[in-house]
Scaffold this motif. Sequence first.
Motif, PDB file in Angstrom:
ATOM      1  N   ALA A   7       0.862  -1.193   0.000  1.00  0.00           N
ATOM      2  CA  ALA A   7       0.000   0.000   0.000  1.00  0.00           C
ATOM      3  C   ALA A   7       0.888   1.229   0.000  1.00  0.00           C
ATOM      4  O   ALA A   7       1.572   1.503   0.982  1.00  0.00           O
ATOM      5  N   GLY A   8       0.913   1.977  -1.114  1.00  0.00           N
ATOM      6  CA  GLY A   8       1.719   3.198  -1.195  1.00  0.00           C
ATOM      7  C   GLY A   8       2.833   3.051  -2.212  1.00  0.00           C
ATOM      8  O   GLY A   8       3.766   2.272  -2.001  1.00  0.00           O
ATOM      9  N   GLU A  31      -1.504   2.463  -5.273  1.00  0.00           N
ATOM     10  CA  GLU A  31      -1.119   3.862  -5.068  1.00  0.00           C
ATOM     11  C   GLU A  31      -2.386   4.724  -5.104  1.00  0.00           C
ATOM     12  O   GLU A  31      -3.145   4.678  -6.071  1.00  0.00           O
ATOM     13  N   CYS A  41       9.024  17.481  -1.281  1.00  0.00           N
ATOM     14  CA  CYS A  41      10.280  16.771  -1.033  1.00  0.00           C
ATOM     15  C   CYS A  41      11.406  17.635  -1.592  1.00  0.00           C
ATOM     16  O   CYS A  41      11.243  18.256  -2.645  1.00  0.00           O
ATOM     17  N   SER A 116      -5.851   3.813  -6.228  1.00  0.00           N
ATOM     18  CA  SER A 116      -6.317   2.699  -5.393  1.00  0.00           C
ATOM     19  C   SER A 116      -5.850   2.935  -3.956  1.00  0.00           C
ATOM     20  O   SER A 116      -4.679   2.759  -3.641  1.00  0.00           O
ATOM     21  N   LEU A 118      -5.888   1.918  -0.161  1.00  0.00           N
ATOM     22  CA  LEU A 118      -6.215   0.800   0.732  1.00  0.00           C
ATOM     23  C   LEU A 118      -6.506   1.332   2.135  1.00  0.00           C
ATOM     24  O   LEU A 118      -6.090   2.430   2.493  1.00  0.00           O
ATOM     25  N   GLY A 131       3.400   6.285   3.590  1.00  0.00           N
ATOM     26  CA  GLY A 131       3.893   7.582   4.048  1.00  0.00           C
ATOM     27  C   GLY A 131       3.469   7.918   5.464  1.00  0.00           C
ATOM     28  O   GLY A 131       2.860   7.111   6.173  1.00  0.00           O
ATOM     29  N   ARG A 132       3.836   9.152   5.872  1.00  0.00           N
ATOM     30  CA  ARG A 132       3.582   9.604   7.247  1.00  0.00           C
ATOM     31  C   ARG A 132       2.105   9.493   7.596  1.00  0.00           C
ATOM     32  O   ARG A 132       1.236   9.670   6.734  1.00  0.00           O
ATOM     33  N   PHE A 227       1.335  16.535  10.259  1.00  0.00           N
ATOM     34  CA  PHE A 227       2.164  15.344  10.463  1.00  0.00           C
ATOM     35  C   PHE A 227       3.149  15.612  11.583  1.00  0.00           C
ATOM     36  O   PHE A 227       3.414  16.760  11.942  1.00  0.00           O
ATOM     37  N   MET A 247       9.766   9.108  10.399  1.00  0.00           N
ATOM     38  CA  MET A 247      10.094  10.210   9.498  1.00  0.00           C
ATOM     39  C   MET A 247      11.216  11.055  10.096  1.00  0.00           C
ATOM     40  O   MET A 247      11.064  11.625  11.173  1.00  0.00           O
ATOM     41  N   GLY A 253      18.106  15.501   4.559  1.00  0.00           N
ATOM     42  CA  GLY A 253      18.104  14.985   3.186  1.00  0.00           C
ATOM     43  C   GLY A 253      18.213  13.474   3.165  1.00  0.00           C
ATOM     44  O   GLY A 253      18.684  12.876   2.197  1.00  0.00           O
ATOM     45  N   MET A 256      14.418   9.922   1.946  1.00  0.00           N
ATOM     46  CA  MET A 256      14.273   8.975   0.832  1.00  0.00           C
ATOM     47  C   MET A 256      15.261   7.821   0.990  1.00  0.00           C
ATOM     48  O   MET A 256      14.947   6.669   0.680  1.00  0.00           O
TER      49      MET A 256
HETATM   50  C1  LIG Z   1       9.395  19.607   3.363  1.00  0.00           C
HETATM   51  C2  LIG Z   1      10.021  18.262   3.144  1.00  0.00           C
HETATM   52  C3  LIG Z   1      11.236  18.191   2.466  1.00  0.00           C
HETATM   53  C4  LIG Z   1      11.856  16.950   2.289  1.00  0.00           C
HETATM   54  N1  LIG Z   1      13.057  16.902   1.646  1.00  0.00           N
HETATM   55  C5  LIG Z   1      13.700  15.728   1.501  1.00  0.00           C
HETATM   56  C6  LIG Z   1      14.962  15.658   0.835  1.00  0.00           C
HETATM   57  O1  LIG Z   1      15.497  16.640   0.331  1.00  0.00           O
HETATM   58  N2  LIG Z   1      15.577  14.450   0.754  1.00  0.00           N
HETATM   59  C7  LIG Z   1      15.019  13.318   1.275  1.00  0.00           C
HETATM   60  O2  LIG Z   1      15.623  12.245   1.175  1.00  0.00           O
HETATM   61  N3  LIG Z   1      13.819  13.352   1.883  1.00  0.00           N
HETATM   62  C8  LIG Z   1      13.141  14.520   2.001  1.00  0.00           C
HETATM   63  N4  LIG Z   1      11.915  14.551   2.594  1.00  0.00           N
HETATM   64  C9  LIG Z   1      11.335  13.288   3.083  1.00  0.00           C
HETATM   65  C10 LIG Z   1      10.924  12.369   1.933  1.00  0.00           C
HETATM   66  O3  LIG Z   1      10.045  13.034   1.063  1.00  0.00           O
HETATM   67  C11 LIG Z   1      10.251  11.129   2.508  1.00  0.00           C
HETATM   68  O4  LIG Z   1      11.038  10.611   3.550  1.00  0.00           O
HETATM   69  C12 LIG Z   1      10.059  10.045   1.450  1.00  0.00           C
HETATM   70  O5  LIG Z   1       9.259  10.520   0.401  1.00  0.00           O
HETATM   71  C13 LIG Z   1       9.418   8.826   2.098  1.00  0.00           C
HETATM   72  O6  LIG Z   1       9.085   7.872   1.114  1.00  0.00           O
HETATM   73  P1  LIG Z   1       7.888   6.867   1.371  1.00  0.00           P
HETATM   74  O7  LIG Z   1       7.859   5.967   0.207  1.00  0.00           O
HETATM   75  O8  LIG Z   1       7.984   6.296   2.727  1.00  0.00           O
HETATM   76  O9  LIG Z   1       6.583   7.782   1.396  1.00  0.00           O
HETATM   77  P2  LIG Z   1       5.971   8.690   0.245  1.00  0.00           P
HETATM   78  O10 LIG Z   1       6.995   9.092  -0.735  1.00  0.00           O
HETATM   79  O11 LIG Z   1       5.188   9.745   0.964  1.00  0.00           O
HETATM   80  O12 LIG Z   1       4.969   7.718  -0.511  1.00  0.00           O
HETATM   81  C14 LIG Z   1       3.780   7.267   0.078  1.00  0.00           C
HETATM   82  C15 LIG Z   1       2.780   6.985  -1.035  1.00  0.00           C
HETATM   83  O13 LIG Z   1       1.637   6.331  -0.494  1.00  0.00           O
HETATM   84  C16 LIG Z   1       0.472   6.829  -1.130  1.00  0.00           C
HETATM   85  N5  LIG Z   1      -0.648   6.573  -0.221  1.00  0.00           N
HETATM   86  C17 LIG Z   1      -1.007   7.279   0.883  1.00  0.00           C
HETATM   87  N6  LIG Z   1      -2.049   6.686   1.491  1.00  0.00           N
HETATM   88  C18 LIG Z   1      -2.347   5.578   0.760  1.00  0.00           C
HETATM   89  C19 LIG Z   1      -3.310   4.539   0.900  1.00  0.00           C
HETATM   90  N7  LIG Z   1      -4.166   4.529   1.924  1.00  0.00           N
HETATM   91  N8  LIG Z   1      -3.349   3.550  -0.029  1.00  0.00           N
HETATM   92  C20 LIG Z   1      -2.472   3.559  -1.081  1.00  0.00           C
HETATM   93  N9  LIG Z   1      -1.537   4.520  -1.251  1.00  0.00           N
HETATM   94  C21 LIG Z   1      -1.459   5.506  -0.330  1.00  0.00           C
HETATM   95  C22 LIG Z   1       0.782   8.298  -1.355  1.00  0.00           C
HETATM   96  O14 LIG Z   1      -0.018   8.829  -2.398  1.00  0.00           O
HETATM   97  C23 LIG Z   1       2.262   8.240  -1.714  1.00  0.00           C
HETATM   98  O15 LIG Z   1       2.454   8.114  -3.103  1.00  0.00           O
HETATM   99  C24 LIG Z   1      11.247  15.765   2.772  1.00  0.00           C
HETATM  100  C25 LIG Z   1      10.008  15.840   3.432  1.00  0.00           C
HETATM  101  C26 LIG Z   1       9.400  17.076   3.616  1.00  0.00           C
HETATM  102  C27 LIG Z   1       8.072  17.135   4.322  1.00  0.00           C
END
Ligand SMILES: Cc1cc2nc3c(=O)[nH]c(=O)nc-3n(C[C@H](O)[C@H](O)[C@H](O)COP(=O)(O)OP(=O)(O)OC[C@H]3O[C@@H](n4cnc5c(N)ncnc54)[C@H](O)[C@@H]3O)c2cc1C
Length: 337
Positions: A7-8, A31, A41, A116, A118, A131-132, A227, A247, A253, A256
């Motif tokens: 999921a995500g 997604e 980001c 989609s 979940l 995500g968060r 968040f 998070m 940075g 990701m």
């Molecule tokens: C202001 C800011 C600046 C940042 N800058 C940086 C940076 O420069 N470098 C860095 O490394 N990190 C940075 N980050 C953090 C980084 O963006 C995240 O740590 C990273 O994107 C986490 O990846 P993830 O796959 O866990 O979550 P995400 O990338 O958030 O992906 C989660 C996905 O799940 C989907 N989703 C949500 N709910 C559901 C659901 N119920 N069912 C299905 N899909 C769902 C969302 O649409 C999303 O596509 C920053 C964050 C912020 C807030």
Amino acid sequence: MKALTIAGGGLAGLGLAHALRRHEVPVTVHEAGRYPRHRVCGEFLSGITPETLAALDISEAFADARRHLDGTWFSSGKKLLEFSLPTPALALSRHGLDVRLKLDLENKGGQVEELSRLSRHAREGLVWTAGRIPRRGPWIGLKLHARDLKLGSGLEMHLGGNGYIGLTPVEDDRVNVSGLFQLDPRREGKGPVLLLDYLRAGGNGSLAERLAAATIDESSFLGVSGFELGWQGGDTSLCTLGDAAGMIPPFTGNGMTMALESAELAVAPLLRWTRNETGWDETVAVIRKDLHRKFARRLAAGSVLHRILLDKRGAFLIRSLAGLGLLPFRPLLAMVR
Ligand SMILES: Cc1cc2nc3c(=O)[nH]c(=O)nc-3n(C[C@H](O)[C@H](O)[C@H](O)COP(=O)(O)OP(=O)(O)OC[C@H]3O[C@@H](n4cnc5c(N)ncnc54)[C@H](O)[C@@H]3O)c2cc1C
């Protein structure tokens, strides 16, 4: 072999799915949104290793990423510190990266269901990388892309009285402008105007003027609030990775990188489950334990440094140490890797 549902479809979810397809595990990523799309980001990955990208089988997606070694920290417009990273940070837009990972995954036989969403309920075979966790929180993240914006060094970080903001050159002569601020109901305007208002309110008026003179891609503007940083908590029987687990403050940075590293450490336990070698509860428990072992120190250090950066006395201390050339940048950086 048993199938997995993810999921995500951000970096944690897509990274994990790529690694699982390498072992021919049937995998479907759900997604909630659609690709391509902009994300809040800073779009630079600091601390990522070629080994992690190779383990997830996603090195190719980063082949043309820009590489930044140098940068400058500013405090309210004044130069604080020039820094050099031990290894290059990779920079590319999430608008381009996520869709690339999605298409590559489909070519490897993975399924991606867009639009989609979940529901957040633990069940066998479900990995939560959404995500968060949305909750009341004190932060707002704002991001846009600008062109015609000159940078003195590879990366710029600007500290203000109400938050911090980074400037990262990505592809197509774009500069990612992305910041985290204390949510303030007095700030006004919509879209990029709101970002400029936050900058001016935090003492970063000169940066606001630089941005106002640049060409801003209005369609790239995004804001997110509601968040908390740090461990996200929640149902311990849910298998969470990436931001959904924890998070790290954005100034590092490293968010990701953490998302991809968390996917990497989950691959072996998940593979054992797909081969009926372990039960699901044990798999989730092993992954949780490994996440805490790998990230507890990093998240704790990130949280302390984040508080210092945003505290008046802390920022004064940082300015003073930097002025004397005594700010231990590399040791501090090592704490959030
Ligand atoms: C202001 C800011 C600046 C940042 N800058 C940086 C940076 O420069 N470098 C860095 O490394 N990190 C940075 N980050 C953090 C980084 O963006 C995240 O740590 C990273 O994107 C986490 O990846 P993830 O796959 O866990 O979550 P995400 O990338 O958030 O992906 C989660 C996905 O799940 C989907 N989703 C949500 N709910 C559901 C659901 N119920 N069912 C299905 N899909 C769902 C969302 O649409 C999303 O596509 C920053 C964050 C912020 C807030």
